[in-house]
Design a protein around this motif. Structure first.
Motif, PDB file in Angstrom:
ATOM      1  N   SER A  73     -35.996 -87.167 -88.723  1.00 23.48           N
ATOM      2  CA  SER A  73     -36.308 -85.880 -88.091  1.00 23.48           C
ATOM      3  C   SER A  73     -35.461 -84.750 -88.682  1.00 23.48           C
ATOM      4  CB  SER A  73     -36.145 -85.976 -86.570  1.00 23.48           C
ATOM      5  OG  SER A  73     -34.841 -86.375 -86.255  1.00 23.48           O
ATOM      6  N   GLU A  74     -34.238 -85.076 -89.161  1.00 24.86           N
ATOM      7  CA  GLU A  74     -33.397 -83.989 -89.713  1.00 24.86           C
ATOM      8  C   GLU A  74     -33.944 -83.441 -91.034  1.00 24.86           C
ATOM      9  OE1 GLU A  74     -32.270 -86.882 -88.576  1.00 24.86           O
ATOM     10  OE2 GLU A  74     -30.898 -87.866 -89.977  1.00 24.86           O
ATOM     11  N   ASP A  75     -34.906 -84.146 -91.647  1.00 22.20           N
ATOM     12  CA  ASP A  75     -35.505 -83.607 -92.874  1.00 22.20           C
ATOM     13  C   ASP A  75     -36.544 -82.517 -92.600  1.00 22.20           C
ATOM     14  OD1 ASP A  75     -33.984 -85.192 -94.461  1.00 22.20           O
ATOM     15  OD2 ASP A  75     -35.488 -86.779 -94.677  1.00 22.20           O
ATOM     16  N   VAL A  76     -37.044 -82.456 -91.358  1.00 21.11           N
ATOM     17  CA  VAL A  76     -38.061 -81.439 -91.040  1.00 21.11           C
ATOM     18  C   VAL A  76     -37.417 -80.055 -91.118  1.00 21.11           C
ATOM     19  CG1 VAL A  76     -39.590 -80.551 -89.222  1.00 21.11           C
ATOM     20  CG2 VAL A  76     -39.335 -83.032 -89.540  1.00 21.11           C
ATOM     21  N   ASP A  77     -38.048 -79.134 -91.871  1.00 20.43           N
ATOM     22  CA  ASP A  77     -37.463 -77.792 -91.943  1.00 20.43           C
ATOM     23  C   ASP A  77     -38.406 -76.706 -91.438  1.00 20.43           C
ATOM     24  OD1 ASP A  77     -39.139 -77.768 -94.112  1.00 20.43           O
ATOM     25  OD2 ASP A  77     -37.574 -77.479 -95.616  1.00 20.43           O
ATOM     26  N   TYR A  78     -39.551 -77.095 -90.842  1.00 22.35           N
ATOM     27  CA  TYR A  78     -40.448 -76.116 -90.228  1.00 22.35           C
ATOM     28  C   TYR A  78     -41.344 -76.847 -89.249  1.00 22.35           C
ATOM     29  CZ  TYR A  78     -42.050 -71.253 -90.464  1.00 22.35           C
ATOM     30  OH  TYR A  78     -42.281 -69.936 -90.197  1.00 22.35           O
ATOM     31  N   LEU A  79     -41.583 -76.228 -88.100  1.00 20.78           N
ATOM     32  CA  LEU A  79     -42.450 -76.859 -87.091  1.00 20.78           C
ATOM     33  C   LEU A  79     -43.569 -75.884 -86.716  1.00 20.78           C
ATOM     34  CD1 LEU A  79     -41.054 -78.856 -84.073  1.00 20.78           C
ATOM     35  CD2 LEU A  79     -43.157 -77.575 -83.880  1.00 20.78           C
ATOM     36  N   VAL A  80     -44.797 -76.363 -86.790  1.00 22.82           N
ATOM     37  CA  VAL A  80     -45.955 -75.554 -86.401  1.00 22.82           C
ATOM     38  C   VAL A  80     -46.648 -76.277 -85.253  1.00 22.82           C
ATOM     39  CG1 VAL A  80     -48.129 -74.511 -87.154  1.00 22.82           C
ATOM     40  CG2 VAL A  80     -46.232 -74.732 -88.787  1.00 22.82           C
ATOM     41  N   CYS A  81     -46.867 -75.570 -84.146  1.00 19.24           N
ATOM     42  CA  CYS A  81     -47.477 -76.208 -82.981  1.00 19.24           C
ATOM     43  C   CYS A  81     -48.725 -75.434 -82.568  1.00 19.24           C
ATOM     44  CB  CYS A  81     -46.476 -76.233 -81.823  1.00 19.24           C
ATOM     45  SG  CYS A  81     -47.215 -76.836 -80.298  1.00 19.24           S
ATOM     46  N   ALA A  82     -49.851 -76.143 -82.467  1.00 16.01           N
ATOM     47  CA  ALA A  82     -51.088 -75.528 -81.967  1.00 16.01           C
ATOM     48  C   ALA A  82     -51.316 -76.004 -80.543  1.00 16.01           C
ATOM     49  CB  ALA A  82     -52.262 -75.939 -82.857  1.00 16.01           C
ATOM     50  N   GLY A 102     -34.806 -83.365 -80.704  1.00 18.77           N
ATOM     51  CA  GLY A 102     -33.427 -83.380 -81.188  1.00 18.77           C
ATOM     52  C   GLY A 102     -33.288 -82.773 -82.569  1.00 18.77           C
ATOM     53  N   LEU A 103     -34.227 -81.868 -82.940  1.00 20.56           N
ATOM     54  CA  LEU A 103     -34.123 -81.219 -84.252  1.00 20.56           C
ATOM     55  C   LEU A 103     -33.111 -80.085 -84.167  1.00 20.56           C
ATOM     56  CD1 LEU A 103     -37.923 -80.807 -85.179  1.00 20.56           C
ATOM     57  CD2 LEU A 103     -36.410 -82.731 -85.673  1.00 20.56           C
ATOM     58  N   ALA A 104     -32.361 -79.885 -85.241  1.00 20.12           N
ATOM     59  CA  ALA A 104     -31.467 -78.718 -85.310  1.00 20.12           C
ATOM     60  C   ALA A 104     -32.341 -77.463 -85.258  1.00 20.12           C
ATOM     61  CB  ALA A 104     -30.676 -78.770 -86.612  1.00 20.12           C
ATOM     62  N   PRO A 105     -31.776 -76.314 -84.868  1.00 19.38           N
ATOM     63  CA  PRO A 105     -32.590 -75.091 -84.881  1.00 19.38           C
ATOM     64  C   PRO A 105     -33.280 -74.893 -86.232  1.00 19.38           C
ATOM     65  CG  PRO A 105     -30.535 -74.676 -83.756  1.00 19.38           C
ATOM     66  CD  PRO A 105     -30.430 -76.074 -84.316  1.00 19.38           C
ATOM     67  N   LEU A 106     -34.575 -74.589 -86.164  1.00 18.36           N
ATOM     68  CA  LEU A 106     -35.377 -74.411 -87.377  1.00 18.36           C
ATOM     69  C   LEU A 106     -36.525 -73.477 -87.011  1.00 18.36           C
ATOM     70  CD1 LEU A 106     -37.502 -77.657 -88.044  1.00 18.36           C
ATOM     71  CD2 LEU A 106     -36.990 -76.725 -85.839  1.00 18.36           C
ATOM     72  N   PRO A 107     -37.247 -72.924 -87.976  1.00 17.56           N
ATOM     73  CA  PRO A 107     -38.362 -72.063 -87.599  1.00 17.56           C
ATOM     74  C   PRO A 107     -39.454 -72.880 -86.905  1.00 17.56           C
ATOM     75  CG  PRO A 107     -37.928 -71.967 -89.979  1.00 17.56           C
ATOM     76  CD  PRO A 107     -37.090 -73.056 -89.429  1.00 17.56           C
ATOM     77  N   ALA A 108     -39.935 -72.372 -85.771  1.00 23.89           N
ATOM     78  CA  ALA A 108     -41.016 -73.043 -85.039  1.00 23.89           C
ATOM     79  C   ALA A 108     -41.983 -71.979 -84.545  1.00 23.89           C
ATOM     80  CB  ALA A 108     -40.453 -73.835 -83.856  1.00 23.89           C
ATOM     81  N   VAL A 109     -43.264 -72.174 -84.820  1.00 25.83           N
ATOM     82  CA  VAL A 109     -44.258 -71.195 -84.362  1.00 25.83           C
ATOM     83  C   VAL A 109     -45.335 -71.886 -83.537  1.00 25.83           C
ATOM     84  CG1 VAL A 109     -44.007 -69.544 -86.253  1.00 25.83           C
ATOM     85  CG2 VAL A 109     -45.631 -71.425 -86.477  1.00 25.83           C
ATOM     86  N   ASP A 110     -45.921 -71.123 -82.626  1.00 29.62           N
ATOM     87  CA  ASP A 110     -47.091 -71.589 -81.884  1.00 29.62           C
ATOM     88  C   ASP A 110     -48.327 -70.873 -82.411  1.00 29.62           C
ATOM     89  OD1 ASP A 110     -45.271 -72.897 -80.170  1.00 29.62           O
ATOM     90  OD2 ASP A 110     -46.643 -72.615 -78.479  1.00 29.62           O
ATOM     91  N   LEU A 111     -49.404 -71.626 -82.571  1.00 31.12           N
ATOM     92  CA  LEU A 111     -50.684 -71.028 -82.972  1.00 31.12           C
ATOM     93  C   LEU A 111     -51.604 -71.025 -81.765  1.00 31.12           C
ATOM     94  CD1 LEU A 111     -51.303 -72.720 -86.436  1.00 31.12           C
ATOM     95  CD2 LEU A 111     -50.276 -70.505 -85.948  1.00 31.12           C
ATOM     96  N   ARG A 112     -52.388 -69.949 -81.631  1.00 29.03           N
ATOM     97  CA  ARG A 112     -53.256 -69.809 -80.460  1.00 29.03           C
ATOM     98  C   ARG A 112     -54.707 -69.705 -80.905  1.00 29.03           C
ATOM     99  NH1 ARG A 112     -51.810 -66.302 -75.674  1.00 29.03           N
ATOM    100  NH2 ARG A 112     -53.839 -67.245 -75.403  1.00 29.03           N
ATOM    101  N   GLN A 113     -55.157 -70.692 -81.633  1.00 25.71           N
ATOM    102  CA  GLN A 113     -56.545 -70.649 -82.107  1.00 25.71           C
ATOM    103  C   GLN A 113     -57.396 -71.709 -81.419  1.00 25.71           C
ATOM    104  OE1 GLN A 113     -54.077 -69.493 -83.946  1.00 25.71           O
ATOM    105  NE2 GLN A 113     -55.057 -67.509 -84.022  1.00 25.71           N
ATOM    106  N   GLN A 114     -56.921 -72.189 -80.253  1.00 23.90           N
ATOM    107  CA  GLN A 114     -57.685 -73.113 -79.412  1.00 23.90           C
ATOM    108  C   GLN A 114     -58.213 -74.301 -80.225  1.00 23.90           C
ATOM    109  OE1 GLN A 114     -56.344 -70.055 -77.943  1.00 23.90           O
ATOM    110  NE2 GLN A 114     -58.210 -69.381 -78.963  1.00 23.90           N
ATOM    111  N   CYS A 115     -59.523 -74.546 -80.155  1.00 24.43           N
ATOM    112  CA  CYS A 115     -60.051 -75.766 -80.796  1.00 24.43           C
ATOM    113  C   CYS A 115     -59.939 -75.731 -82.322  1.00 24.43           C
ATOM    114  CB  CYS A 115     -61.496 -75.997 -80.381  1.00 24.43           C
ATOM    115  SG  CYS A 115     -61.609 -76.272 -78.600  1.00 24.43           S
ATOM    116  N   ALA A 116     -59.717 -74.530 -82.888  1.00 21.46           N
ATOM    117  CA  ALA A 116     -59.525 -74.441 -84.336  1.00 21.46           C
ATOM    118  C   ALA A 116     -58.034 -74.387 -84.679  1.00 21.46           C
ATOM    119  CB  ALA A 116     -60.242 -73.215 -84.893  1.00 21.46           C
TER     120      ALA A 116
END
Ligand code: ACO
Length: 357
Positions: A73-82, A102-116
């Motif tokens: 998990s520490e290798d992840v450097d960006y998180l995208v969540c839909a 338990g990831l260290a602080p990293l860029p994380a964004v939420d996408l709001r495109q519903q089923c897409a």
């Protein structure tokens, strides 16, 4: 200079624990197994227990995707969540997943495109990796639709057989008002992990054809709750049912069967491929009849399509990874296969993303 490819390393899913059959739904509204199967193809769906949010399902799917990839998990450097059902109005679910994994602080964004949302997420992963902004990206699609179902506590108890029915006439009428919607949805999450690979030209995410069409917003949206109102939310809004999605199902159906085949062809053409090159089409699972019509338009044989709405209902942001996960388990997506991910949902947002696994 060759840009790095965003190559899929692992997939994981998490499905809610409580199986709900069509017969169980008939305890709390006037519906039946035959109507639901004939119109949508759905046989069962799964709901979470109260208190389980989209972040919980997302964390479980994400951990399984990391395990599948063999990536720490520490290798992840960006998180995208839909997601269209975040745990809270704000912040988004991405930062909750970051923290609970338990990831260290990293860029994380939420996408709001519903089923897409997951399809948009795939394009974003590709852009992040190609631009050099990230090397290892975790993409999560997670939705808890049962949180939007406006049933009373008693309806839920009768649904699960913990209280005797029938419901009184007023409650039955309220539940019937939303029955064209509530029979369609389920709760689940899916996740994929991608890594930059500079020597994988022709592999990974290859292209995207994505669109937004706000002119058709009102065929699928939540009428109340939002900054269009003051106050943002009120008891009257909830009593009117304006906090529940409103759907003109026939219009959504017509646009889905038109746009989904078109964008699938488009992404293939713009990426330099034809339909004959396609090994697998993974479509959003909103209605089996939509997907059957799209498959027919594209003249694709059954072995090149994978549907699983029969077992899960529409899980919105999770449908694409959940269907892909099962297709891969069934041997339909071996390494090297060309896969299109095609979806349409509220917004409208729709499109297709092409990937060489
Ligand atoms: N059980 C029994 N009868 C029902 C039910 C039900 N669950 N729901 C509606 N009916 C009745 C209606 O009351 C109506 O009765 P009437 O003829 O006496 O008035 C009749 O069945 C037909 O209703 P319609 O709503 O016209 O049904 P339709 O054939 O259009 O099917 C459906 C409805 C399944 C929703 C279909 O339109 C559809 O799948 N549309 C696309 C859905 C979709 O893609 N949604 C987008 C995903 S959601 C997202 O993006 C967040």
């Amino acid at each position: 200079m060759t840009l790095p490819s965003a190559v899929l390393q692992g997939v994981g899913v998490s499905v809610a624990p409580n199986e709900v059959t069509n017969h169980m739904l008939a305890r709390v509204m006037e519906t039946n197994d035959r109507w639901i199967r004939e119109r949508s193809g759905i046989g069962i769906r799964f709901f979470v227990d109260p208190g389980t949010g989209s972040a919980d399902l997302g964390v479980a799917a994400a951990q399984r995707a990391l395990d599948d990839a063999g990536i720490a998990s520490e290798d992840v450097d960006y998180l995208v969540c839909a997601t269209m059902t975040p745990d809270h109005y704000f912040p988004g679910t991405g930062s909750l997943i970051q923290s609970r994994l338990g990831l260290a602080p990293l860029p994380a964004v939420d996408l709001r495109q519903q089923c897409a949302g997951f399809a948009y997420g795939l394009q974003m992963v590709d852009a992040l990796i190609k631009s050099g902004a990230a090397r290892t990206v975790l993409l999560v699609g997670t939705d808890v639709h049962s949180s939007l179902i406006p049933w009373s506590e008693r309806s839920w108890e009768v649904l699960y057989g913990r209280e005797e029915g029938p419901l009184d006439a007023e409650e039955l009428e309220w539940n019937n008002r939303f029955r064209h919607l509530t029979v369609l949805f389920g709760d689940a999450a899916g996740a994929m992990v991608f890594q930059a690979d500079s020597e994988a030209e022709g592999r990974g995410i290859l292209g995207a054809a994505l669109f937004a069409d706000g002119d058709n917003m009102e065929i699928l949206y939540v009428p109340g709750v939002g900054s269009a109102y003051r106050p943002f939310v009120s008891a009257e809004m909830i009593e009117r049912g304006d906090a529940v999605p409103s759907m003109d199902g026939r219009s959504v159906f017509k646009l889905a069967v038109t746009h989904m085949p078109r964008v699938t062809r488009e992404v293939l053409e713009t990426s330099g491929y034809s339909l004959d090159d396609l090994d697998l089409l993974i479509m959003h699972q909103a209605n089996l009849r939509i997907n059957e019509a799209a498959q027919k338009f594209l003249k694709l044989p059954d072995e090149k399509v994978h549907n699983n709405i029969q077992k899960y209902g529409n899980t919105t942001s999770a449908t694409l990874p959940l269907a892909f996960y099962e297709a891969r388990e069934a041997g339909k997506a071996p390494e090297g296969s060309l896969v299109a991910f095609t979806a349409l949902g509220a917004g409208l947002h729709y499109g297709s993303v092409l990937m060489r696994v």
